[in-house]
Design a protein around this motif. Structure first.
Motif, PDB file in Angstrom:
ATOM      1  N   LYS A  37      13.775  45.808  51.287  1.00  0.00           N
ATOM      2  CA  LYS A  37      12.912  45.089  50.350  1.00  0.00           C
ATOM      3  C   LYS A  37      12.248  46.067  49.377  1.00  0.00           C
ATOM      4  N   GLU A  38      11.794  47.199  49.897  1.00  0.00           N
ATOM      5  CA  GLU A  38      11.136  48.201  49.068  1.00  0.00           C
ATOM      6  C   GLU A  38      12.113  48.811  48.061  1.00  0.00           C
ATOM      7  N   HIS A  41      12.832  46.371  45.324  1.00  0.00           N
ATOM      8  CA  HIS A  41      11.670  46.268  44.428  1.00  0.00           C
ATOM      9  C   HIS A  41      11.625  47.456  43.455  1.00  0.00           C
ATOM     10  N   GLU A  42      11.840  48.664  43.985  1.00  0.00           N
ATOM     11  CA  GLU A  42      11.818  49.857  43.146  1.00  0.00           C
ATOM     12  C   GLU A  42      12.962  49.856  42.136  1.00  0.00           C
ATOM     13  N   THR A  44      14.385  47.260  40.768  1.00  0.00           N
ATOM     14  CA  THR A  44      14.213  46.236  39.738  1.00  0.00           C
ATOM     15  C   THR A  44      12.924  46.390  38.953  1.00  0.00           C
ATOM     16  N   ALA A  45      12.085  47.351  39.310  1.00  0.00           N
ATOM     17  CA  ALA A  45      10.802  47.527  38.623  1.00  0.00           C
ATOM     18  C   ALA A  45      10.988  48.258  37.308  1.00  0.00           C
TER      19      ALA A  45
END
Length: 45
Positions: A37-38, A41-42, A44-45
């Motif tokens: 998940k992390e 997130h990174e 797609t940030a």
């Protein structure tokens, strides 16, 4: 069909162990989920 049988075999192996082993499996699975998940997130940030 092969995937279903593989899933059932893995589930059976995970649930036949002692409760301590099952807790370890749940903890490892949770850690992998959180890490994935992390990373997503990174990325797609």
């Amino acid at each position: 069909m092969k995937k279903v049988l593989l899933f059932l075999a893995i589930t059976l192996l995970m649930t036949t162990g002692c409760s301590r082993t099952w807790s370890g499996v749940k903890q490892d699975t949770n850690e992998v989920y959180q890490d994935t998940k992390e990373v997503i997130h990174e990325a797609t940030a």
